[in-house]
Enzyme design. Structure first.
Site, PDB file in Angstrom:
ATOM      1  N   SER A 149       0.856  -1.196   0.000  1.00 17.02           N
ATOM      2  CA  SER A 149       0.000   0.000   0.000  1.00 17.02           C
ATOM      3  C   SER A 149       0.886   1.238   0.000  1.00 17.02           C
ATOM      4  CB  SER A 149      -0.874   0.015   1.256  1.00 17.02           C
ATOM      5  OG  SER A 149      -1.363   1.326   1.456  1.00 17.02           O
ATOM      6  N   HIS A 152      -1.207  -1.262  -4.359  1.00 17.44           N
ATOM      7  CA  HIS A 152      -2.460  -0.992  -3.643  1.00 17.44           C
ATOM      8  C   HIS A 152      -2.590   0.505  -3.372  1.00 17.44           C
ATOM      9  CE1 HIS A 152      -5.798  -2.235  -0.958  1.00 17.44           C
ATOM     10  NE2 HIS A 152      -5.388  -1.247  -0.155  1.00 17.44           N
ATOM     11  N   ASP A 168      -4.918   3.426  -1.643  1.00 14.38           N
ATOM     12  CA  ASP A 168      -5.974   3.714  -0.677  1.00 14.38           C
ATOM     13  C   ASP A 168      -6.563   5.089  -0.931  1.00 14.38           C
ATOM     14  OD1 ASP A 168      -5.995   1.367   1.055  1.00 14.38           O
ATOM     15  OD2 ASP A 168      -3.929   1.926   1.512  1.00 14.38           O
ATOM     16  N   MET A 198      -9.216   7.753   0.237  1.00  9.93           N
ATOM     17  CA  MET A 198     -10.031   8.112   1.416  1.00  9.93           C
ATOM     18  C   MET A 198     -10.612   9.509   1.214  1.00  9.93           C
ATOM     19  SD  MET A 198      -7.514   6.801   4.429  1.00  9.93           S
ATOM     20  CE  MET A 198      -6.593   5.269   4.279  1.00  9.93           C
ATOM     21  N   HIS A 215      -8.508   0.655  -3.625  1.00 10.01           N
ATOM     22  CA  HIS A 215      -9.378   0.416  -2.475  1.00 10.01           C
ATOM     23  C   HIS A 215     -10.082   1.735  -2.144  1.00 10.01           C
ATOM     24  CE1 HIS A 215      -9.437  -0.547   2.171  1.00 10.01           C
ATOM     25  NE2 HIS A 215     -10.655  -0.439   1.656  1.00 10.01           N
ATOM     26  N   MET A 263     -12.332   3.987   0.008  1.00  6.37           N
ATOM     27  CA  MET A 263     -12.924   4.180   1.334  1.00  6.37           C
ATOM     28  C   MET A 263     -13.641   5.524   1.287  1.00  6.37           C
ATOM     29  SD  MET A 263      -9.648   2.812   3.449  1.00  6.37           S
ATOM     30  CE  MET A 263      -8.653   2.893   1.965  1.00  6.37           C
ATOM     31  N   MET A 323     -10.884  -6.369   5.748  1.00  4.39           N
ATOM     32  CA  MET A 323     -10.091  -5.421   6.527  1.00  4.39           C
ATOM     33  C   MET A 323      -9.697  -6.091   7.849  1.00  4.39           C
ATOM     34  SD  MET A 323      -9.712  -2.857   4.659  1.00  4.39           S
ATOM     35  CE  MET A 323      -8.670  -2.010   5.847  1.00  4.39           C
ATOM     36  N   ASP A 378      -6.122  -6.890   4.383  1.00  5.98           N
ATOM     37  CA  ASP A 378      -5.534  -5.552   4.402  1.00  5.98           C
ATOM     38  C   ASP A 378      -5.469  -5.002   5.823  1.00  5.98           C
ATOM     39  OD1 ASP A 378      -4.771  -2.938   3.911  1.00  5.98           O
ATOM     40  OD2 ASP A 378      -6.504  -2.427   2.676  1.00  5.98           O
TER      41      ASP A 378
HETATM   42  C1  DX5 Z   1      -6.035   1.168   5.828  1.00 10.65           C
HETATM   43  C2  DX5 Z   1      -5.595   0.831   4.438  1.00 10.65           C
HETATM   44  C3  DX5 Z   1      -4.467  -0.093   4.334  1.00 10.65           C
HETATM   45  C4  DX5 Z   1      -3.209   0.399   5.002  1.00 10.65           C
HETATM   46  C5  DX5 Z   1      -2.371  -0.796   5.360  1.00 10.65           C
HETATM   47  O1  DX5 Z   1      -7.192   1.922   5.762  1.00 10.65           O
HETATM   48  O2  DX5 Z   1      -6.673   0.256   3.708  1.00 10.65           O
HETATM   49  O3  DX5 Z   1      -4.218  -0.442   2.985  1.00 10.65           O
HETATM   50  O4  DX5 Z   1      -2.468   1.277   4.229  1.00 10.65           O
HETATM   51  O5  DX5 Z   1      -1.288  -0.355   6.094  1.00 10.65           O
HETATM   52  P1  DX5 Z   1      -0.488  -1.299   7.096  1.00 10.65           P
HETATM   53  O6  DX5 Z   1       0.034  -2.452   6.288  1.00 10.65           O
HETATM   54  O7  DX5 Z   1       0.573  -0.418   7.632  1.00 10.65           O
HETATM   55  O8  DX5 Z   1      -1.480  -1.749   8.141  1.00 10.65           O
HETATM   56 ZN    ZN Z   2      -6.272  -0.596   1.647  1.00 11.40          ZN
END
Ligand code: DX5
Ligand code: ZN
Length: 212
Positions: free
Chosen positions: A6, A31, A33, A35, A64, A66, A135, A173
């Site tokens: 990620s 990956h 993220d 948000m 991903h 969110m 998750m 994840d």
């Molecule tokens: C959290 C994300 C993850 C995050 C994982 O909301 O969806 O992808 O970046 O990070 P680590 O591996 O540090 O938990």
């Molecule tokens: Zn993620």
């Protein structure tokens, strides 16, 4: 085991070289993220940045989302041509329609479950998705601690998948590292997302190899 670092934990001032480094280090997916500051209490990157990442990444993108109003964001990120787009089951009222929409865009659809959401909730959507993203932390931030009951959830989901959609992948994840990778593999995970573990390591290739 497939590995999707990620980029949330990458050095954003040097994002291009970070993305090149993980691709050269042998990751399977990049990956991303996304948000929105509403669905989760954090804000990350939009299509302007992801489009640049897509251009230099030699591995497929795994986006991903969110966000609230996921359909709007699916259309916004579709031109980046990711391999997967994952949408949260907790947010979407018309999930079946959105999953079909993602597939019609030529992108593999995936559904995400927060830690409190039961794998039973997938019963009528499992045949339509290519992946389920579980998750193993509460979404919003990197570097959190792995929630142990994810292991039981993977095992249960694996059984549902065997009868309803044997080609469906399980991605996990949050909080993934060399400490829990054996448990994840034995439970039935196919892909792991790892942010702080990979980017916090001095040798990305070694970190990715240790998960594989
Ligand atoms: C959290 C994300 C993850 C995050 C994982 O909301 O969806 O992808 O970046 O990070 P680590 O591996 O540090 O938990
Ligand atoms: Zn993620």
């Amino acid at each position: 085991m497939l590995v999707a670092p990620s980029i949330l934990s990458a050095d954003f001032l040097d994002l291009g070289s970070e993305v090149r480094s993980i691709c050269e280090a042998g990751c399977d997916y990049v990956h991303i993220d996304v948000m929105d500051g509403h669905f989760v209490p954090n804000l990350t990157i939009g299509p302007v940045v992801v489009d640049k990442v897509a251009k230099i990444a030699s591995k497929p993108l795994d986006i991903h989302l969110m966000v609230e109003n996921a359909t709007f964001f699916v259309d916004l990120f579709a031109p980046c041509k990711p391999e997967f787009i994952s949408v949260h089951i907790e947010e979407e009222k018309h999930l079946h329609r959105l999953i079909n929409h993602i597939r019609n865009l030529g992108i593999r659809p995936s559904v995400v479950l927060n830690p409190h959401t039961s794998e039973e909730s997938l019963k009528y959507i499992l045949p339509d998705v290519d992946m389920v993203l579980l998750m193993s932390v509460n979404p919003g931030f990197g570097g959190q601690r792995f929630i142990p009951n994810t292991i039981e959830k993977i095992q249960n989901l694996k059984n549902h998948i065997a009868t309803k959609n044997p080609h469906c992948l399980i991605e996990v994840d949050g909080g993934v590292s060399d400490k829990n990778i054996d448990l994840l593999k034995n439970a039935g995970a196919d892909i792991v997302v790892a942010g702080s573990y990979v980017f916090g390591s001095p040798d990305y290739a070694k970190a990715i190899a240790s998960l594989r």
